[in-house]
Design a protein around this motif. Sequence first.
Motif, short mmCIF file in Angstrom:
data_model
loop_
_atom_site.label_atom_id
_atom_site.label_comp_id
_atom_site.label_asym_id
_atom_site.label_seq_id
_atom_site.Cartn_x
_atom_site.Cartn_y
_atom_site.Cartn_z
N VAL A 399 0.85 -1.18 0.00
CA VAL A 399 0.00 0.00 0.00
C VAL A 399 0.89 1.25 0.00
O VAL A 399 2.04 1.21 0.46
CB VAL A 399 -0.93 -0.01 1.24
CG1 VAL A 399 -0.12 0.00 2.53
CG2 VAL A 399 -1.91 1.16 1.22
N ALA A 400 0.40 2.34 -0.55
CA ALA A 400 1.17 3.59 -0.63
C ALA A 400 1.79 3.94 0.73
O ALA A 400 1.10 3.93 1.75
CB ALA A 400 0.27 4.72 -1.10
N LYS A 401 3.08 4.23 0.72
CA LYS A 401 3.73 4.55 1.99
C LYS A 401 3.22 5.87 2.56
O LYS A 401 3.36 6.11 3.76
CB LYS A 401 5.24 4.57 1.85
CG LYS A 401 5.84 5.63 0.96
CD LYS A 401 7.36 5.48 0.95
CE LYS A 401 8.04 6.50 0.05
NZ LYS A 401 9.51 6.33 0.03
N ALA A 402 2.60 6.69 1.72
CA ALA A 402 1.99 7.92 2.21
C ALA A 402 0.72 7.62 3.01
O ALA A 402 0.25 8.46 3.78
CB ALA A 402 1.65 8.84 1.04
N GLN A 403 0.19 6.41 2.84
CA GLN A 403 -1.04 6.01 3.52
C GLN A 403 -0.77 5.16 4.77
O GLN A 403 -1.60 5.10 5.67
CB GLN A 403 -1.92 5.20 2.56
CG GLN A 403 -2.42 5.96 1.35
CD GLN A 403 -3.53 6.91 1.69
OE1 GLN A 403 -4.43 6.57 2.46
NE2 GLN A 403 -3.48 8.12 1.14
N SER A 429 3.43 0.96 -4.07
CA SER A 429 2.43 1.00 -5.15
C SER A 429 1.90 2.41 -5.39
O SER A 429 1.38 2.71 -6.46
CB SER A 429 1.25 0.08 -4.82
OG SER A 429 0.44 0.65 -3.79
N LYS A 430 2.03 3.28 -4.38
CA LYS A 430 1.46 4.62 -4.42
C LYS A 430 -0.06 4.57 -4.62
O LYS A 430 -0.68 5.54 -5.05
CB LYS A 430 2.12 5.48 -5.50
CG LYS A 430 3.62 5.67 -5.29
CD LYS A 430 4.21 6.61 -6.34
CE LYS A 430 5.71 6.80 -6.10
NZ LYS A 430 6.32 7.71 -7.09
N GLN A 431 -0.62 3.40 -4.31
CA GLN A 431 -2.05 3.17 -4.47
C GLN A 431 -2.59 2.43 -3.26
O GLN A 431 -1.85 2.07 -2.35
CB GLN A 431 -2.32 2.36 -5.75
CG GLN A 431 -1.79 2.95 -7.04
CD GLN A 431 -2.56 4.19 -7.46
OE1 GLN A 431 -3.67 4.46 -6.97
NE2 GLN A 431 -1.98 4.97 -8.37
N ASN A 432 -3.87 2.16 -3.27
CA ASN A 432 -4.48 1.29 -2.27
C ASN A 432 -5.66 0.55 -2.90
O ASN A 432 -5.96 0.73 -4.08
CB ASN A 432 -4.89 2.06 -1.02
CG ASN A 432 -6.02 3.05 -1.28
OD1 ASN A 432 -6.56 3.15 -2.37
ND2 ASN A 432 -6.39 3.82 -0.26
#
Length: 599
Positions: A399-403, A429-432
Motif C-alpha cells: 500500500v502507498a507509503k503515504a497512507q 504502489s502509491k495506491q491502495n
Amino acid sequence: MSILYLDSEKLYYSFLSGAQEVMRHNKVLNDINVFPVADGDTGSNLSHTMNSIIQESKIALTVKETMNSIADAALTGARGNSGIIVAQYINGIFMSLKDDHQISIPSFADMVNAAVPHAYHAISNPVEGTMITVIREWASSVNRYKDHAKDFHDLLSKSMVDAMISLKETTNKLKVLEDAHVVDSGAKGFVYFIEGFTRFLKTGLFAADSSLSKEDIEFSEYPVHDHTDISERYCTEALISGNDMDLDHIREDLSSFGDSLIVAGNKGKVKVHIHSNRPSEVFQFLKTKGTILQQKADDMVRQNETAHHRKYSIALVTDSIADLPQEFIDEHQIHMLPLNLVFDGTTYLDKVTMTPEIFYPLLDQVEEYPKSAQPNPKTVENFLGSIVAHYDEIIVITVAKAQSGTHGVFARAAEKFQSAGKKIFVIDSKQNSGAEGLLVMKAAELIETGMDYERIVEEISELRERTRILVSVNTLKYMVKSGRLSKVGGVAGAVINLKPVVSLDADGKGTIAAKAFSEKSNTSKIIEIMKSDQKDRKITRYSIVHANDEERSSDLKERCVSLLGFEPEYIMNISTIVGMSAGAGAVAVSYMCEKGATE
C-alpha cells in the motif's frame, strides 16, 4: 551431583535447560514435520513456546509459585498443535503439584502422571503415535522407576530410554510417518525437552545460550514430503482471558468450526488451536467467552505450496489492503500479509479474522471507532523468512507509503535478507485498494509469462503512474470517525450534503478529485473523469470494489461497461481497513491506462 529433591531454583533451571534443548533442534524438527500437516513449522512453534518459558517465567519463593509462572508462560507463548499440547501438559503438572516447598521423586512421578489426562483432555481427537503417546509412556516409565531410582538423574535417565523407544515406534503407528520414514516431530521435540531437563539434573549447571533468542536466517529447503489435501485452510490460534471459563463448553462449541482442535489452559486463561476455514467466525465466538489477547491465522495452503509445489521461481508478496479476489490470489500463489485492525478492543487480521460481512454491520454499534495498525516488524520478518527459505527472488508490492507505515516495515525487513544474498525488491504502489490490487494482478501475470525479475520491477514501477482509483464516498461521517477528515470539515460537508470523489495523488496521498452533492451526481463525476482518461490514454482494465453495497457496485459496473465496452476484471468487497475510512456504502473504480503519446 546427586539430587533427591527439586526446589524452586532446580525446577526452574531444569525447565529452562529443557527449553533450550528444544530450541537448539528447531530446524531438525521442522525438517521432519509431516503430521498433522506437512507445513514444516513444528520446530518453530515449539521453539516459540519454549522461548516464552525462558523469557517470561520467574523463580518464586515456593515450588508451586515457580511452576505457576512456568505454566503461565508456556500457555501464553504456546503456538501450533505441539506447542499448545506441551503447554497444557505443563499446566497439568502445575495443577497436580501438591508440595509447595520441594518435590520428591515420588511426588514428581505422581504429578507428571496426573498431568497426562489434562493433555489428552485438551485435544478434541487425540491421535496415538504422536507427542501425546510419548508423553504418556514417558510418564508411565517415570512412575515405574520412582521406587528404585537413586536420584533424579537416575530416574530420568532410565525413563529416557523408554521415551526413545516410544519415539521410535511412532513411525509405525501412523501411516503418514511411515511413508515419510520419520518419527513424529512433536514427539521428538518432547524427547529433546526431557534430554535437556535431565542434563541439568546431572550437572546442576545451567548456561543461558543467548544465540537461541535470535532467530537465524535459514535458507535451506525442507525435505520434500508427500502430504494430503488440506480441508481446513487456516491454522487458527487464540489466547483469551476471562473469569470462570468452561474449557469443556468452549471445546464442544468450537468442534463444528474445523478440526485439530485443542483447548488448553484454566478458568482464567485459555489457549485455543483449531484448523478452520472460518477463522473470523471462530473469533466472533471467542470474544463472547472472554478478552482476546492474542490471535493468529496462518494460511497452511500457501505454506504447503511454498515448500512443496511452487509454480514460479519468483515470489509475489503484498498486503491485505490490495483488493484482489481470493481465487486469483490462489491461482498465482500470491503471499498476502493481513494487516491489523483494532476493533472493539481486539486486534484482528484484515480479511482473515475480520471480514467485511462481519465488520460493516457492527461499524455503527461500537463505542470506540476501529483503527488500523501497521504490522509488527517481527511478524513481517517471520513472514518474509518463511518465503525466502524457498525463493531467491521476491517482489513485494505494498500500500502507498503515504497512507501507511507498512511499506517501511517491509523495506526494513527486506534489508536483513538482502544482506544475506536474497533478491527482494519492495515496491511502493502509491495506491491502495483496487488500484493496488490491479498492480499485484499485473505483476502476477508477468511472473506467469516468465519475464525476468528486474524487468517486472521496472514494469510495475512504471505502471503505477498510469493506475488510478476513484472512490465514491456516500457520507463523510466515517472519514471523520477514522480521523481522515476533521470534525469541523465533516460538519461543514454534511450541511451542504457533500459527497466527494476521493482519489490519490502521484505520491499516494489522499485528494479530492471532484465534488458532488448527491449520490447520482457523484457517480456521474466518476464517469466524467474516466471518460477523459479514456479519451487521452485509453483505459485497458479496471476493477470495482465496494463497502458492503453490491447494488451500488452493480450500477457503477453498468455505467463503466457502457463507457468502455468491456467488463471489469473483478467486483469485490473492499478491505475492512480501507472501508473504515470510506464507510459503508462507498464504492470505487480502479483502472489502468496505456502510455500517453509523450510518455
